[in-house]
Design a protein around this motif. Structure first.
Motif, PDB file in Angstrom:
ATOM      1  N   PRO A 113      -2.768   7.078   4.009  1.00 37.24           N
ATOM      2  CA  PRO A 113      -3.002   6.400   2.767  1.00 37.24           C
ATOM      3  C   PRO A 113      -2.924   7.269   1.455  1.00 37.24           C
ATOM      4  CG  PRO A 113      -4.558   5.871   4.322  1.00 37.24           C
ATOM      5  CD  PRO A 113      -4.129   6.924   4.961  1.00 37.24           C
ATOM      6  N   ALA A 170       6.009   3.184  -0.152  1.00 36.36           N
ATOM      7  CA  ALA A 170       5.142   2.109  -0.220  1.00 36.36           C
ATOM      8  C   ALA A 170       5.655   1.173   1.239  1.00 36.36           C
ATOM      9  CB  ALA A 170       5.519   1.054  -1.441  1.00 36.36           C
ATOM     10  N   CYS A 199       3.480  -1.317   4.637  1.00 37.57           N
ATOM     11  CA  CYS A 199       2.041  -2.108   5.086  1.00 37.57           C
ATOM     12  C   CYS A 199       1.327  -1.306   6.097  1.00 37.57           C
ATOM     13  CB  CYS A 199       2.611  -3.308   5.609  1.00 37.57           C
ATOM     14  SG  CYS A 199       3.819  -3.364   6.908  1.00 37.57           S
ATOM     15  N   ASP A 200       1.985  -0.313   6.942  1.00 36.92           N
ATOM     16  CA  ASP A 200       1.203   0.552   7.648  1.00 36.92           C
ATOM     17  C   ASP A 200       2.113   1.900   7.841  1.00 36.92           C
ATOM     18  OD1 ASP A 200       3.288  -0.158   9.187  1.00 36.92           O
ATOM     19  OD2 ASP A 200       2.296  -0.996  10.863  1.00 36.92           O
ATOM     20  N   GLU A 201       1.464   2.884   8.652  1.00 37.98           N
ATOM     21  CA  GLU A 201       1.686   4.084   8.745  1.00 37.98           C
ATOM     22  C   GLU A 201       3.083   4.189   9.489  1.00 37.98           C
ATOM     23  OE1 GLU A 201      -1.291   3.367   9.803  1.00 37.98           O
ATOM     24  OE2 GLU A 201      -2.671   4.506   8.489  1.00 37.98           O
ATOM     25  N   ASP A 258      -4.298   8.910  -0.970  1.00 32.89           N
ATOM     26  CA  ASP A 258      -5.546   9.446  -1.470  1.00 32.89           C
ATOM     27  C   ASP A 258      -5.264  10.903  -1.842  1.00 32.89           C
ATOM     28  OD1 ASP A 258      -8.171   9.731  -2.127  1.00 32.89           O
ATOM     29  OD2 ASP A 258      -8.769  10.089  -0.276  1.00 32.89           O
ATOM     30  N   MET A 265       0.882  -1.216  -0.182  1.00 32.88           N
ATOM     31  CA  MET A 265       0.056  -0.002  -0.062  1.00 32.88           C
ATOM     32  C   MET A 265       1.069   1.328   0.006  1.00 32.88           C
ATOM     33  SD  MET A 265      -2.942   0.727   2.637  1.00 32.88           S
ATOM     34  CE  MET A 265      -4.160   1.990   2.196  1.00 32.88           C
ATOM     35  N   ASP A 266       0.403   2.225  -0.762  1.00 37.68           N
ATOM     36  CA  ASP A 266       1.288   3.642  -0.869  1.00 37.68           C
ATOM     37  C   ASP A 266       0.820   4.528   0.274  1.00 37.68           C
ATOM     38  OD1 ASP A 266       2.756   2.669  -2.885  1.00 37.68           O
ATOM     39  OD2 ASP A 266       1.494   3.369  -4.359  1.00 37.68           O
ATOM     40  N   PHE A 267       1.740   5.103   0.781  1.00 41.85           N
ATOM     41  CA  PHE A 267       1.410   6.416   1.780  1.00 41.85           C
ATOM     42  C   PHE A 267       2.009   7.608   1.377  1.00 41.85           C
ATOM     43  CE2 PHE A 267       0.809   2.256   4.231  1.00 41.85           C
ATOM     44  CZ  PHE A 267      -0.399   2.608   5.011  1.00 41.85           C
ATOM     45  N   LYS A 311       6.288   9.936  -1.282  1.00 40.31           N
ATOM     46  CA  LYS A 311       5.388   8.799  -1.120  1.00 40.31           C
ATOM     47  C   LYS A 311       6.199   7.655  -0.949  1.00 40.31           C
ATOM     48  CE  LYS A 311       1.999   6.792  -4.393  1.00 40.31           C
ATOM     49  NZ  LYS A 311       1.311   6.899  -5.989  1.00 40.31           N
TER      50      LYS A 311
END
Length: 79
Positions: free
Chosen positions: A16, A37, A39-41, A18, A1-3, A35
């Motif tokens: 996340p 990649a 798994c969590d913040e 968005d 997931m990207d953050f 940005k």
């Protein structure tokens, strides 16, 4: 997931990826950093910090090697 990693003063946060959500933070005084990649913040912030630490370590290592070489070379030519 990207953050998206954002910063306000000394606080780093990861949200996340968005764009609409990011714009709300930017309007509240946060600045876009990168940005990432992950798994969590928490992992996203850790990846970003380790990325920047590596980019600082390499020039410092080169400098630590170059200074003694320059000093030895200078000493050889002056004596």
């Amino acid at each position: 997931m990207d953050f998206y990693v954002l910063k306000k003063k000394n606080e780093l946060i990861a949200i996340p990826a968005d764009e609409q959500h990011c714009k709300q933070y930017l309007n509240n005084g946060y600045f876009y950093i990168d940005k990432v990649a992950a798994c969590d913040e928490r992992t996203a912030i850790s990846h970003l910090q380790s990325k920047y630490q590596r980019s600082i370590r390499i020039p410092l290592l080169v400098l630590a090697i170059a200074i003694p070489i320059l000093l030895i070379t200078w000493w050889q030519f002056t004596h």
